[in-house]
Design an enzyme around this catalytic site. Sequence first.
Site, PDB file in Angstrom:
ATOM      1  N   HIS A   1      56.554 -43.709  -1.262  1.00  0.00           N
ATOM      2  CA  HIS A   1      55.525 -43.837  -0.227  1.00  0.00           C
ATOM      3  C   HIS A   1      55.775 -42.804   0.873  1.00  0.00           C
ATOM      4  O   HIS A   1      56.546 -43.044   1.782  1.00  0.00           O
ATOM      5  CB  HIS A   1      55.552 -45.254   0.356  1.00  0.00           C
ATOM      6  CG  HIS A   1      54.251 -45.640   0.989  1.00  0.00           C
ATOM      7  ND1 HIS A   1      54.046 -46.890   1.536  1.00  0.00           N
ATOM      8  CD2 HIS A   1      53.085 -44.966   1.145  1.00  0.00           C
ATOM      9  CE1 HIS A   1      52.814 -46.965   2.010  1.00  0.00           C
ATOM     10  NE2 HIS A   1      52.213 -45.807   1.788  1.00  0.00           N
TER      11      HIS A   1
ATOM     12  N   TYR B   1      53.474 -52.296   3.764  1.00  0.00           N
ATOM     13  CA  TYR B   1      52.377 -53.173   4.156  1.00  0.00           C
ATOM     14  C   TYR B   1      52.869 -54.538   4.627  1.00  0.00           C
ATOM     15  O   TYR B   1      52.124 -55.261   5.301  1.00  0.00           O
ATOM     16  CB  TYR B   1      51.410 -53.396   2.991  1.00  0.00           C
ATOM     17  CG  TYR B   1      50.754 -52.159   2.433  1.00  0.00           C
ATOM     18  CD1 TYR B   1      50.868 -50.916   3.068  1.00  0.00           C
ATOM     19  CD2 TYR B   1      50.023 -52.218   1.258  1.00  0.00           C
ATOM     20  CE1 TYR B   1      50.278 -49.788   2.533  1.00  0.00           C
ATOM     21  CE2 TYR B   1      49.425 -51.102   0.725  1.00  0.00           C
ATOM     22  CZ  TYR B   1      49.556 -49.890   1.358  1.00  0.00           C
ATOM     23  OH  TYR B   1      48.962 -48.779   0.816  1.00  0.00           O
TER      24      TYR B   1
END
Length: 259
Positions: A91, A38
């Site tokens: 992730h 992010y």
Amino acid sequence: MIPRIGLGTWPLQGDEAHRVVAEAIGLGYTHVDTAQMYGNEAAVGQGIRASGQDVFVTTKVHHDRFADGTARESAERSRDALGRIDLLLVHWPPRGLPLARVIEEMVEIRAAGLCRLIGVSNFNRPQLRAAAAITEIATNQVEYHLLIDQSPLKAVADELGIPLTAYQPIAKGRVFDLPAVREAAARHGRTPAEVAIAWILAQNVIAIPKSARRENLAANLAAADLTLAPEEVATLTALTRGHRRFVDPADWAPDWDAA
């Protein structure tokens, strides 16, 4: 234990991420979710520190870090940016790498004291089983909302004793178009978002909705106090058929239907 509702922070950046995180914690959020991918861990960490509160922090190791051998170093940077890591996730399952190697590296990161718990995100059923055979997996974070059917994955997760965590819990607002959601919201005097999140929580799935607006942050958190009737849950569950995913990157996504 992972708090059953948390704050998602994608795609918040910079000052906005700092403000929203601090504001959300002030409203009562006790769980904040971010990721290396992010690009906002530093700002999220600033927001957490500004709140002055002790909250549960989730972040995720970018899948490329396992291929280039920097997973532990990147986890250290994440820990320094956030102040602490309670839950560290893989992730996306890295392609081209033995899954056992990835999970064992996560175990080493946990043993080094960089996080308390480890988990995965976007793992399909065979991948989740394989990970759970190696170590305790705290959660599998996946897209989960009223527009897709995740019951096959949920069944395997339940069998393994692994809670799912729902990202995109309101499906980019598309659940608001469903008459059954609007009708339930009207009956309870709540927002459609609260109904969609309450449906997720009713299945013992953790939810991490995202908003930058104070009123929506408050409403999303209030979903934890909304109890849907069994028949309402059943009506809403029947909607989860034949819809597409919103997050399905061709370069990263596993075979979702693999059994």
